[in-house]
Design a protein around this motif. Structure first.
Motif, PDB file in Angstrom:
ATOM      1  N   MET A 121       0.850  -1.210   0.000  1.00 32.44           N
ATOM      2  CA  MET A 121       0.000   0.000   0.000  1.00 32.44           C
ATOM      3  C   MET A 121       0.882   1.255   0.000  1.00 32.44           C
ATOM      4  SD  MET A 121      -2.792   1.072   2.885  1.00 32.44           S
ATOM      5  CE  MET A 121      -4.314   0.735   2.031  1.00 32.44           C
ATOM      6  N   ILE A 122       0.627   2.156  -0.948  1.00 28.97           N
ATOM      7  CA  ILE A 122       1.387   3.414  -1.001  1.00 28.97           C
ATOM      8  C   ILE A 122       0.640   4.453  -0.156  1.00 28.97           C
ATOM      9  CG2 ILE A 122       2.219   5.281  -2.493  1.00 28.97           C
ATOM     10  CD1 ILE A 122       3.728   2.818  -3.140  1.00 28.97           C
ATOM     11  N   VAL A 123       1.354   5.009   0.828  1.00 31.23           N
ATOM     12  CA  VAL A 123       0.723   5.944   1.770  1.00 31.23           C
ATOM     13  C   VAL A 123       1.395   7.307   1.695  1.00 31.23           C
ATOM     14  CG1 VAL A 123       0.032   6.274   4.173  1.00 31.23           C
ATOM     15  CG2 VAL A 123       0.478   3.981   3.334  1.00 31.23           C
ATOM     16  N   LEU A 124       0.561   8.344   1.654  1.00 32.57           N
ATOM     17  CA  LEU A 124       1.071   9.713   1.702  1.00 32.57           C
ATOM     18  C   LEU A 124       0.863  10.216   3.131  1.00 32.57           C
ATOM     19  CD1 LEU A 124       2.037  12.129  -0.185  1.00 32.57           C
ATOM     20  CD2 LEU A 124      -0.347  12.887  -0.109  1.00 32.57           C
ATOM     21  N   GLY A 125       1.924  10.665   3.783  1.00 30.80           N
ATOM     22  CA  GLY A 125       1.824  11.191   5.152  1.00 30.80           C
ATOM     23  C   GLY A 125       1.999  12.697   5.139  1.00 30.80           C
ATOM     24  N   ILE A 126       1.071  13.415   5.779  1.00 28.94           N
ATOM     25  CA  ILE A 126       1.130  14.882   5.790  1.00 28.94           C
ATOM     26  C   ILE A 126       1.134  15.371   7.237  1.00 28.94           C
ATOM     27  CG2 ILE A 126      -0.072  17.019   5.125  1.00 28.94           C
ATOM     28  CD1 ILE A 126      -1.252  15.549   2.753  1.00 28.94           C
ATOM     29  N   GLU A 127       2.088  16.223   7.565  1.00 34.28           N
ATOM     30  CA  GLU A 127       2.234  16.734   8.938  1.00 34.28           C
ATOM     31  C   GLU A 127       2.386  18.271   8.891  1.00 34.28           C
ATOM     32  OE1 GLU A 127       2.551  16.339  12.302  1.00 34.28           O
ATOM     33  OE2 GLU A 127       3.584  18.257  12.428  1.00 34.28           O
ATOM     34  N   THR A 128       1.403  18.975   9.471  1.00 39.33           N
ATOM     35  CA  THR A 128       1.497  20.453   9.532  1.00 39.33           C
ATOM     36  C   THR A 128       1.023  20.949  10.908  1.00 39.33           C
ATOM     37  OG1 THR A 128      -0.762  20.805   8.704  1.00 39.33           O
ATOM     38  CG2 THR A 128       0.978  20.729   7.049  1.00 39.33           C
ATOM     39  N   SER A 129       1.392  20.214  11.981  1.00 41.09           N
ATOM     40  CA  SER A 129       0.814  20.582  13.282  1.00 41.09           C
ATOM     41  C   SER A 129       1.426  21.846  13.868  1.00 41.09           C
ATOM     42  CB  SER A 129       0.984  19.431  14.271  1.00 41.09           C
ATOM     43  OG  SER A 129       2.350  19.218  14.530  1.00 41.09           O
ATOM     44  N   CYS A 130       2.646  22.180  13.435  1.00 42.60           N
ATOM     45  CA  CYS A 130       3.311  23.319  14.073  1.00 42.60           C
ATOM     46  C   CYS A 130       3.917  24.216  12.994  1.00 42.60           C
ATOM     47  CB  CYS A 130       4.338  22.781  15.062  1.00 42.60           C
ATOM     48  SG  CYS A 130       4.895  23.998  16.225  1.00 42.60           S
ATOM     49  N   ASP A 131       5.238  24.224  12.886  1.00 39.69           N
ATOM     50  CA  ASP A 131       5.865  25.161  11.946  1.00 39.69           C
ATOM     51  C   ASP A 131       6.603  24.476  10.805  1.00 39.69           C
ATOM     52  OD1 ASP A 131       7.743  24.168  13.708  1.00 39.69           O
ATOM     53  OD2 ASP A 131       9.005  25.934  13.612  1.00 39.69           O
ATOM     54  N   ASP A 132       6.548  23.137  10.707  1.00 35.28           N
ATOM     55  CA  ASP A 132       7.204  22.469   9.580  1.00 35.28           C
ATOM     56  C   ASP A 132       6.147  21.875   8.660  1.00 35.28           C
ATOM     57  OD1 ASP A 132       9.860  22.909  10.396  1.00 35.28           O
ATOM     58  OD2 ASP A 132       9.800  21.157  11.722  1.00 35.28           O
ATOM     59  N   THR A 133       6.289  22.120   7.353  1.00 30.52           N
ATOM     60  CA  THR A 133       5.413  21.441   6.393  1.00 30.52           C
ATOM     61  C   THR A 133       6.157  20.173   5.990  1.00 30.52           C
ATOM     62  OG1 THR A 133       4.908  23.651   5.554  1.00 30.52           O
ATOM     63  CG2 THR A 133       4.006  21.792   4.327  1.00 30.52           C
ATOM     64  N   ALA A 134       5.616  19.014   6.394  1.00 34.79           N
ATOM     65  CA  ALA A 134       6.339  17.759   6.166  1.00 34.79           C
ATOM     66  C   ALA A 134       5.451  16.755   5.443  1.00 34.79           C
ATOM     67  CB  ALA A 134       6.811  17.184   7.500  1.00 34.79           C
ATOM     68  N   VAL A 135       6.006  16.154   4.395  1.00 35.68           N
ATOM     69  CA  VAL A 135       5.249  15.187   3.594  1.00 35.68           C
ATOM     70  C   VAL A 135       6.161  13.996   3.283  1.00 35.68           C
ATOM     71  CG1 VAL A 135       4.000  14.805   1.422  1.00 35.68           C
ATOM     72  CG2 VAL A 135       3.885  17.040   2.537  1.00 35.68           C
ATOM     73  N   ALA A 136       5.602  12.782   3.413  1.00 33.81           N
ATOM     74  CA  ALA A 136       6.391  11.585   3.111  1.00 33.81           C
ATOM     75  C   ALA A 136       5.562  10.589   2.323  1.00 33.81           C
ATOM     76  CB  ALA A 136       6.876  10.940   4.404  1.00 33.81           C
ATOM     77  N   VAL A 137       6.262   9.699   1.633  1.00 32.57           N
ATOM     78  CA  VAL A 137       5.594   8.594   0.932  1.00 32.57           C
ATOM     79  C   VAL A 137       6.208   7.293   1.442  1.00 32.57           C
ATOM     80  CG1 VAL A 137       5.084   7.535  -1.297  1.00 32.57           C
ATOM     81  CG2 VAL A 137       5.263  10.034  -1.130  1.00 32.57           C
ATOM     82  N   LEU A 138       5.341   6.375   1.891  1.00 38.35           N
ATOM     83  CA  LEU A 138       5.790   5.060   2.366  1.00 38.35           C
ATOM     84  C   LEU A 138       5.222   3.978   1.440  1.00 38.35           C
ATOM     85  CD1 LEU A 138       6.712   6.455   4.979  1.00 38.35           C
ATOM     86  CD2 LEU A 138       5.610   4.651   6.268  1.00 38.35           C
ATOM     87  N   ASP A 139       5.957   2.895   1.241  1.00 43.18           N
ATOM     88  CA  ASP A 139       5.400   1.803   0.428  1.00 43.18           C
ATOM     89  C   ASP A 139       4.841   0.703   1.334  1.00 43.18           C
ATOM     90  OD1 ASP A 139       7.464   0.239   1.353  1.00 43.18           O
ATOM     91  OD2 ASP A 139       8.554   0.148  -0.539  1.00 43.18           O
ATOM     92  N   SER A 140       4.438  -0.406   0.739  1.00 42.82           N
ATOM     93  CA  SER A 140       3.742  -1.446   1.511  1.00 42.82           C
ATOM     94  C   SER A 140       4.633  -2.104   2.560  1.00 42.82           C
ATOM     95  CB  SER A 140       3.177  -2.507   0.576  1.00 42.82           C
ATOM     96  OG  SER A 140       4.141  -2.812  -0.396  1.00 42.82           O
ATOM     97  N   GLU A 141       5.966  -2.016   2.387  1.00 40.52           N
ATOM     98  CA  GLU A 141       6.887  -2.579   3.379  1.00 40.52           C
ATOM     99  C   GLU A 141       7.222  -1.551   4.458  1.00 40.52           C
ATOM    100  OE1 GLU A 141       7.966  -4.764   0.242  1.00 40.52           O
ATOM    101  OE2 GLU A 141       6.549  -5.714   1.626  1.00 40.52           O
ATOM    102  N   ALA A 142       6.534  -0.426   4.447  1.00 44.48           N
ATOM    103  CA  ALA A 142       6.815   0.697   5.346  1.00 44.48           C
ATOM    104  C   ALA A 142       8.191   1.291   5.097  1.00 44.48           C
ATOM    105  CB  ALA A 142       6.638   0.298   6.811  1.00 44.48           C
ATOM    106  N   SER A 143       8.701   1.096   3.896  1.00 41.14           N
ATOM    107  CA  SER A 143       9.965   1.755   3.533  1.00 41.14           C
ATOM    108  C   SER A 143       9.644   3.181   3.109  1.00 41.14           C
ATOM    109  CB  SER A 143      10.628   1.052   2.361  1.00 41.14           C
ATOM    110  OG  SER A 143      10.886  -0.269   2.700  1.00 41.14           O
ATOM    111  N   VAL A 144      10.530   4.086   3.496  1.00 41.36           N
ATOM    112  CA  VAL A 144      10.300   5.499   3.189  1.00 41.36           C
ATOM    113  C   VAL A 144      10.812   5.779   1.770  1.00 41.36           C
ATOM    114  CG1 VAL A 144      10.781   7.873   3.903  1.00 41.36           C
ATOM    115  CG2 VAL A 144      10.571   6.066   5.633  1.00 41.36           C
ATOM    116  N   LEU A 145       9.896   6.117   0.859  1.00 40.12           N
ATOM    117  CA  LEU A 145      10.269   6.423  -0.530  1.00 40.12           C
ATOM    118  C   LEU A 145      10.653   7.896  -0.661  1.00 40.12           C
ATOM    119  CD1 LEU A 145       7.488   4.480  -2.493  1.00 40.12           C
ATOM    120  CD2 LEU A 145       9.735   3.668  -1.772  1.00 40.12           C
ATOM    121  N   ALA A 146      10.054   8.735   0.163  1.00 38.86           N
ATOM    122  CA  ALA A 146      10.395  10.171   0.163  1.00 38.86           C
ATOM    123  C   ALA A 146      10.001  10.747   1.513  1.00 38.86           C
ATOM    124  CB  ALA A 146       9.648  10.893  -0.950  1.00 38.86           C
TER     125      ALA A 146
END
Ligand code: KG4
Length: 337
Positions: free
Chosen positions: A1-26
């Motif tokens: 499963m390809i997952v897009l993670g978005i984090e903007t709770s404070c002062d950093d705009t952070a985005v990641a992509v994980l694949d089905s093995e939970a490996s970080v693609l970006a």
């Protein structure tokens, strides 16, 4: 499963992509430090405006670095809280809109769950149950982590978070922002025993924290000197070293107590303050002496990032969680006692 993670709770705009093995693609983080530096702290309105400008380019950047297209994404995980409401709303509304447009599910993730599971982004991962000390600019908490979705809050700060205390001391001493890195740098040349500063142990057996009294003691100490003269560079370094040591002593002692009380042999650190070199060294030493297995995620995974949100989001998804259209953000953590 390809997952897009978005984090903007404070002062950093952070985005990641994980694949089905939970490996970080970006894993892309756009820092706002330069914007907030001149104010000595985060200005919420400026933070949310900057997230608005950054979110689309950062998502596009993460997707292109991962070598995928928008249509490859199967799940969106986004921070729902705690944090600054304006900042959270940018990421949360963006994620909901994208999920609706692409016709894929989304899950709202508690920011703390991301920190609590960030050790799973490393090669060597902890076994459940473990004690997690999460220490950042917004929180200082101890949890017992039973599995990917069960978190028991053991203690938390009753006033300032440890990182907040670092930031406030740095602002008072006019050392810059964020305070943690500059205070710890000055601490390297200082004497940790130069100032006699209080440690707030609180009631016997309490796993709560308190850092506001320590912060006031440091400010009062400096104020007394500054009434007659300016602080010398050595006095500043001594102040930073003594303050940092007082914070570290309490963090280590309470983490060790939490492990003992709960009869748990594994400890995990998370949150921006766990980038602190002295804390890492002293915690390693203490855990070694007490035969506790310590997991120290890399600095990249300790600070706010989208990968930890994506990872926590997948666990929630597999446990049956689905975000709804009318879900809203929240400012205080839902991972309670
Ligand atoms: O987890 P984080 O990236 O963001 C949130 O607070 O959500 O943590 C940022 C905090 C700031 O308060 C910063 O001063 C502190 O972590 N920090 C440090 C160090 N590096 C960052 N505190 C102490 N020593 C450091 N080396």
């Amino acid at each position: 499963m390809i997952v897009l993670g978005i984090e903007t709770s404070c002062d950093d705009t952070a985005v990641a992509v994980l694949d089905s093995e939970a490996s970080v693609l970006a894993n892309v983080v756009s820092s706002q430090d330069k914007i907030h530096q001149r104010f000595g702290g985060i200005v919420p309105e400026l933070a949310s405006r900057r997230h608005m400008e950054s979110i689309t380019p950062i998502v596009n950047d993460a997707i292109s670095r991962a070598g995928i297209t928008l249509n490859d994404i199967e799940l969106i995980a986004v921070t729902r809280g705690p944090g600054l409401i304006g900042s959270l709303l940018v990421g949360f509304c963006y994620a909901k809109s994208l999920s609706y447009t692409l016709g894929i599910p989304y899950v709202g993730v508690d920011h703390m769950a991301g920190h609590l599971l960030s050790a799973f982004l490393e090669h060597s991962t902890p076994a459940f149950p473990y004690i997690a000390l999460i220490v950042s600019g917004g929180t200082t908490s101890l949890f017992k982590v039973e599995d990917f979705n069960r978190f028991d809050l053991l203690g938390r700060t009753r006033d300032d978070a440890a990182g907040e205390a670092f930031d406030k001391i740095a602002r008072y001493l006019e050392l810059g922002y964020p305070g943690g890195p500059v205070v710890s740098k000055r601490a390297e040349g200082g004497d940790t025993t130069a100032l006699h500063l209080p440690r707030a142990w609180l009631e016997e057996g309490s796993l709560d924290f308190s850092f506001s009294g320590l912060k006031t003691s440091v400010i009062n100490h400096c104020h007394r000197i500054m009434q007659v003269d300016h602080l010398t560079e050595q006095q500043i370094m001594n102040t930073c070293a003594s303050f940092q040591q007082a914070v570290i002593d309490v963090l280590i002692e309470k983490t060790s107590t939490a492990a003992q009380i709960n009869d748990i042999r594994t400890v995990v650190l998370g949150g921006g303050v766990s980038a602190n070199r002295s804390l890492r060294e002293q915690m390693s030493l203490r855990c070694g002496n007490e035969e506790l297995d310590l997991f120290l995620p890399s600095v990249e995974n300790c600070t706010d990032n989208g990968a930890m949100i994506a990872f926590a989001g997948v666990q929630q998804y597999w446990a049956g969680d689905r975000g709804a259209n009318d879900d809203d953000v929240y400012s205080r953590s839902h991972l309670g006692r």
